[in-house]
Enzyme design. Structure first.
Site, short mmCIF file in Angstrom:
data_model
loop_
_atom_site.label_atom_id
_atom_site.label_comp_id
_atom_site.label_asym_id
_atom_site.label_seq_id
_atom_site.Cartn_x
_atom_site.Cartn_y
_atom_site.Cartn_z
N ARG A 1 -14.47 46.58 99.13
CA ARG A 1 -13.65 45.79 100.06
C ARG A 1 -12.48 45.16 99.33
O ARG A 1 -11.38 45.04 99.86
CB ARG A 1 -14.53 44.74 100.76
CG ARG A 1 -13.83 44.08 101.93
CD ARG A 1 -14.79 43.24 102.75
NE ARG A 1 -15.35 42.14 101.98
CZ ARG A 1 -16.33 41.35 102.40
NH1 ARG A 1 -16.87 41.54 103.60
NH2 ARG A 1 -16.79 40.38 101.63
N LYS B 1 -9.74 40.58 102.97
CA LYS B 1 -10.06 39.22 102.52
C LYS B 1 -8.88 38.67 101.71
O LYS B 1 -8.92 38.59 100.49
CB LYS B 1 -11.36 39.25 101.70
CG LYS B 1 -12.19 38.00 101.87
CD LYS B 1 -13.62 38.24 101.47
CE LYS B 1 -14.37 36.93 101.26
NZ LYS B 1 -14.38 36.03 102.40
N GLU C 1 -14.39 36.56 115.47
CA GLU C 1 -15.30 36.00 114.46
C GLU C 1 -14.97 34.53 114.26
O GLU C 1 -14.18 33.97 115.02
CB GLU C 1 -15.19 36.79 113.15
CG GLU C 1 -13.82 36.77 112.50
CD GLU C 1 -13.80 37.49 111.15
OE1 GLU C 1 -14.82 37.50 110.45
OE2 GLU C 1 -12.74 38.04 110.80
N1 PLP Z 1 -15.66 36.94 108.10
C1 PLP Z 1 -14.87 36.20 107.32
C2 PLP Z 1 -13.55 35.78 107.84
C3 PLP Z 1 -15.30 35.85 106.03
O1 PLP Z 1 -14.54 35.10 105.24
C4 PLP Z 1 -16.57 36.27 105.59
C5 PLP Z 1 -17.03 35.95 104.24
O2 PLP Z 1 -16.96 36.72 103.33
C6 PLP Z 1 -17.35 37.04 106.46
C7 PLP Z 1 -16.86 37.35 107.70
C8 PLP Z 1 -18.69 37.54 106.03
O3 PLP Z 1 -18.57 38.61 105.15
P1 PLP Z 1 -19.70 38.93 104.08
O4 PLP Z 1 -20.95 39.10 104.86
O5 PLP Z 1 -19.25 40.19 103.46
O6 PLP Z 1 -19.75 37.78 103.16
C1 COI Z 2 -18.21 34.14 101.96
O1 COI Z 2 -19.13 34.06 102.77
O2 COI Z 2 -18.38 34.63 100.83
C2 COI Z 2 -16.88 33.67 102.26
O3 COI Z 2 -15.97 34.04 101.57
C3 COI Z 2 -16.68 32.74 103.36
C4 COI Z 2 -15.88 31.55 102.92
C5 COI Z 2 -15.40 30.89 104.14
C6 COI Z 2 -16.68 30.64 102.05
#
Ligand code: PLP
Ligand code: COI
Length: 341
Positions: free
Chosen positions: A82, A184, A220
């Site tokens: 990612r 991200k 989200e």
């Molecule tokens: N959506 C957003 C905007 C995020 O910042 C995060 C955090 O990483 C997620 C979703 C969840 O992603 P992940 O499960 O890969 O941490």
């Molecule tokens: C994560 O879950 O790793 C994120 O980056 C979310 C952030 C808002 C702390």
């Protein structure tokens, strides 16, 4: 290995400086070999690309102590991939996947004393990130970049741990229809700061963002994807090109289907459907699965049947299975768990 004297069980989601971080520089068109350093500070030119035009992307993943005493990470290969997608979208060089995985291992191993013990409720959060380093004054990508990973022990992202959250429908958007919501990038989070501050001022824990084009579909929150459960126990999760492809959500879909035998629908979710769901949760690395008890749309309250005191029963099963896999209590699918030690 003697652990640091930290009150693990009472950690919140904050920054605790640890001993080592990883740094690699991209100059002259190539990454250097990278190194662990004890210096937590960065000195940058006043005109650095990241400072002027926000050319920065990041990741988030965790290291866990398992029941049998190993230290592991959860699907770090997906974070590496990612981050490559995020970097490419912002015209940054990609940091190679194998190097990313090696750097994660180095940082965790070097900071072993900060990896929270099994059963403490805390984990070690890793933050890989990359930014444009050299001076840039016309709007263009930087030439030189720095990739870093630091780590910090953390507790629950939301105060109150597993207590159901109250969220509101935001009037602000976090992403544009053909923008950067699916990667991200730091800029997405800068976009969300005003919305989160005003949500907190009004007593809400988070914002529910709707699709920016029609404002009829659930996207989200600022830092997590949504999972809903229907009254007949189907798991429903929004599909959209402008949300972050959460690794937790993708894993939970597989857990729901393969471990719990549940039907899963990944599809567009109309906001008007939300009132019919039985459970709602926010899923992400930081959020794990945080239950939502109430969603407020401009004064109209949607109260989830799961209530304001407990996680709903399906959310609880998903949570227990996922964390069981991460902590080594439940056999993981092939390739999900990377053992560091
Ligand atoms: N959506 C957003 C905007 C995020 O910042 C995060 C955090 O990483 C997620 C979703 C969840 O992603 P992940 O499960 O890969 O941490
Ligand atoms: C994560 O879950 O790793 C994120 O980056 C979310 C952030 C808002 C702390």
């Amino acid at each position: 290995m003697e652990k640091k004297n930290i009150d693990w069980s009472n950690l919140g989601f904050g920054y605790v400086q640890t001993d080592y971080r990883y740094v690699s520089n991209f100059t002259g068109g190539a990454w250097d070999e990278g190194v662990l350093t004890q210096d937590a500070n960065i000195v940058l030119n006043e005109c650095a690309g990241v400072l002027q035009y926000a050319q920065t992307v990041f990741e988030g993943l965790k290291a866990y102590t398992t029941e049998d005493g190993h230290i592991v990470t959860f699907r770090p290969d997906l974070n590496a991939e990612r981050m490559m997608d995020s970097a490419a979208r912002l015209e940054m060089p990609v940091f190679p996947k194998e190097r990313f995985l090696d750097a994660v291992n180095q940082v965790v191993a070097a900071n072993e004393a900060y990896v929270p013990p099994y059963g403490s409720g805390a984990t070690l959060y890793l933050r890989p990130y990359m930014f444009g380093m050299n001076s840039v004054i016309g709007v263009k990508p930087a030439d030189d970049y720095q990739f870093r990973i630091f780590c910090t022990p953390v507790g629950p992202y939301f105060k109150g741990g597993a207590k159901p959250l109250t969220i509101r429908v935001s009037d602000f958007d976090r992403a544009a229809p053909n923008g950067t919501g699916h990667i991200k990038a730091g800029l997405n989070y800068a976009m969300s700061l005003h919305a989160i501050v005003s949500a907190h001022q009004e007593g809400y824990d988070e914002n529910m963002y709707l699709d920016p084009k029609t404002r009829t579909k659930v996207e989200e929150t600022g830092g997590a994807n949504f999972l809903f459960v229907t009254r007949d126990n189907k798991v429903v999760t929004p599909k959209s090109g402008s949300i972050l492809p959460s690794i937790t959500r993708r894993s939970l879909v597989q857990v729901a289907q393969e471990y719990l035998g549940l039907e899963v629908e990944e599809r567009e979710v109309l906001f008007e459907e939300v009132q019919d769901f039985a459970e709602c949760g926010l899923c992400g690395t930081a959020a794990v699965i945080s239950p939502v008890g109430k969603i407020v749309d401009h004064g109209r309250e949607i109260c989830m049947p799961s209530g304001m005191t407990e996680m709903g029963p399906i959310t609880r099963k998903l949570y227990d299975t996922l964390t069981g896999i991460q902590m080594g209590r439940i056999q993981a699918p092939e390739g999900w768990i990377h053992v560091i030690k």
